[in-house]
Design a protein around this motif. Structure first.
Motif, PDB file in Angstrom:
ATOM      1  N   VAL A  75      17.768  12.225 -38.793  1.00 20.64           N
ATOM      2  CA  VAL A  75      18.722  12.273 -39.987  1.00 20.64           C
ATOM      3  C   VAL A  75      18.034  13.540 -40.984  1.00 20.64           C
ATOM      4  O   VAL A  75      16.987  13.175 -41.825  1.00 20.64           O
ATOM      5  CB  VAL A  75      18.874  10.973 -41.005  1.00 20.64           C
ATOM      6  CG1 VAL A  75      20.016  11.266 -42.105  1.00 20.64           C
ATOM      7  CG2 VAL A  75      19.528  10.029 -39.934  1.00 20.64           C
ATOM      8  N   LEU A  76      18.219  14.650 -40.837  1.00 23.13           N
ATOM      9  CA  LEU A  76      17.666  15.630 -41.606  1.00 23.13           C
ATOM     10  C   LEU A  76      18.479  16.004 -42.818  1.00 23.13           C
ATOM     11  O   LEU A  76      19.811  16.319 -42.836  1.00 23.13           O
ATOM     12  CB  LEU A  76      17.740  16.953 -40.832  1.00 23.13           C
ATOM     13  CG  LEU A  76      16.997  18.357 -41.150  1.00 23.13           C
ATOM     14  CD1 LEU A  76      15.550  17.970 -41.565  1.00 23.13           C
ATOM     15  CD2 LEU A  76      17.342  19.521 -40.470  1.00 23.13           C
ATOM     16  N   ALA A 136      20.366  21.370 -41.162  1.00 19.50           N
ATOM     17  CA  ALA A 136      21.264  20.888 -42.394  1.00 19.50           C
ATOM     18  C   ALA A 136      21.315  22.229 -43.372  1.00 19.50           C
ATOM     19  O   ALA A 136      19.891  22.605 -43.618  1.00 19.50           O
ATOM     20  CB  ALA A 136      20.486  19.876 -43.049  1.00 19.50           C
ATOM     21  N   ASP A 137      22.125  22.590 -44.072  1.00 20.16           N
ATOM     22  CA  ASP A 137      22.177  23.679 -44.743  1.00 20.16           C
ATOM     23  C   ASP A 137      21.687  22.603 -46.385  1.00 20.16           C
ATOM     24  O   ASP A 137      21.637  21.726 -46.504  1.00 20.16           O
ATOM     25  CB  ASP A 137      23.606  24.206 -45.323  1.00 20.16           C
ATOM     26  CG  ASP A 137      23.294  25.693 -45.661  1.00 20.16           C
ATOM     27  OD1 ASP A 137      22.339  25.920 -46.117  1.00 20.16           O
ATOM     28  OD2 ASP A 137      24.416  26.338 -45.320  1.00 20.16           O
ATOM     29  N   GLU A 160      22.644  14.814 -38.572  1.00 18.70           N
ATOM     30  CA  GLU A 160      22.006  14.269 -37.436  1.00 18.70           C
ATOM     31  C   GLU A 160      22.014  14.883 -36.313  1.00 18.70           C
ATOM     32  O   GLU A 160      22.944  15.271 -35.639  1.00 18.70           O
ATOM     33  CB  GLU A 160      22.845  12.657 -37.366  1.00 18.70           C
ATOM     34  CG  GLU A 160      22.602  11.890 -38.809  1.00 18.70           C
ATOM     35  CD  GLU A 160      23.126  10.566 -38.606  1.00 18.70           C
ATOM     36  OE1 GLU A 160      23.134   9.926 -37.498  1.00 18.70           O
ATOM     37  OE2 GLU A 160      23.812  10.048 -39.525  1.00 18.70           O
ATOM     38  N   GLY A 161      20.873  14.691 -35.451  1.00 21.64           N
ATOM     39  CA  GLY A 161      20.790  15.013 -34.158  1.00 21.64           C
ATOM     40  C   GLY A 161      19.976  14.229 -33.456  1.00 21.64           C
ATOM     41  O   GLY A 161      18.958  13.515 -33.972  1.00 21.64           O
ATOM     42  N   GLY A 162      20.159  13.982 -31.959  1.00 22.10           N
ATOM     43  CA  GLY A 162      19.350  12.877 -31.290  1.00 22.10           C
ATOM     44  C   GLY A 162      18.542  13.336 -30.300  1.00 22.10           C
ATOM     45  O   GLY A 162      18.522  14.602 -29.888  1.00 22.10           O
ATOM     46  N   PHE A 163      17.715  12.460 -29.773  1.00 20.38           N
ATOM     47  CA  PHE A 163      17.154  12.640 -28.470  1.00 20.38           C
ATOM     48  C   PHE A 163      16.116  11.387 -28.095  1.00 20.38           C
ATOM     49  O   PHE A 163      16.239  10.301 -28.697  1.00 20.38           O
ATOM     50  CB  PHE A 163      15.702  13.660 -28.689  1.00 20.38           C
ATOM     51  CG  PHE A 163      14.670  13.108 -29.675  1.00 20.38           C
ATOM     52  CD1 PHE A 163      13.504  12.512 -29.125  1.00 20.38           C
ATOM     53  CD2 PHE A 163      14.901  13.494 -30.979  1.00 20.38           C
ATOM     54  CE1 PHE A 163      12.470  12.167 -30.128  1.00 20.38           C
ATOM     55  CE2 PHE A 163      13.907  12.932 -31.892  1.00 20.38           C
ATOM     56  CZ  PHE A 163      12.855  12.403 -31.423  1.00 20.38           C
ATOM     57  N   THR A 164      15.837  11.368 -26.785  1.00 21.86           N
ATOM     58  CA  THR A 164      15.130  10.620 -26.365  1.00 21.86           C
ATOM     59  C   THR A 164      13.747  10.932 -25.550  1.00 21.86           C
ATOM     60  O   THR A 164      14.082  11.795 -24.691  1.00 21.86           O
ATOM     61  CB  THR A 164      15.848   9.471 -25.141  1.00 21.86           C
ATOM     62  OG1 THR A 164      17.026   9.120 -25.595  1.00 21.86           O
ATOM     63  CG2 THR A 164      15.188   8.534 -24.530  1.00 21.86           C
TER      64      THR A 164
END
Length: 160
Positions: free
Chosen positions: A100-101, A121-122, A128-132
């Motif tokens: 959550v940036l 994010a500006d 939000e962006g995800g990963f595993t």
């Protein structure tokens, strides 16, 4: 007449020093082609970009976020003044993560190349962006906006 000669010598010495200084400063410039860094920031300084919110990009793909898995653990990260807070993130191997940036000043993003993770994010926004991360190890996350990583905008993801 000797006063005139002395003045000419001093002028010549000053001109030589200024010329050498000009060459030295020109040599300190960057030879890097800005096109491989995501765009040309023009003549704006970092301070001007922060004041205006102009990052020198025409949204060159910075707004694309990686997918977020359902039930991901949310980790809040703030991007401000060419730094991430926190500068270190610890997660468990195999854990689904949502970054959550929040950017407080200008466009920033957080990218982890090895994990295909990206979120942008500006100014004044949160995204939000995800990963595993399946493999334990240390991964560098950084901002891909031109000049930001070079200014020290990096952090470390530790997967245990």
């Amino acid at each position: 007449m000797s006063a005139g000669r002395e003045l000419m010598k001093r002028f010549a010495a000053l001109a030589t020093v200024l010329f050498a200084l000009g060459l030295l400063l020109a040599g300190c410039g960057s030879d890097d082609d800005q096109s491989d860094q995501g765009g040309d920031t023009g003549d704006q300084t970092d301070e001007e970009m922060m004041e205006t919110g102009d990052d020198g990009h025409d949204e060159g793909g910075h707004n694309e976020s990686s997918d977020i898995a359902a039930d991901s653990r949310r980790i809040e990260v703030t991007a401000d003044s060419f730094a991430f807070d926190p500068a270190e993130i610890r997660v468990a191997a195999g854990e689904d993560i949502a970054i959550v940036l929040t950017s407080t000043d200008i466009l920033h993003d957080l990218t982890i190349d090895e994990l295909d993770a990206h979120v942008a994010a500006d100014r004044g926004e949160t995204a939000e962006g995800g990963f595993t991360a399946d493999e334990p190890g240390r991964y560098t996350y950084y901002c891909t906006v031109a000049g930001h990583r070079e200014a020290g905008m990096e952090g470390t993801l530790i997967v245990e």
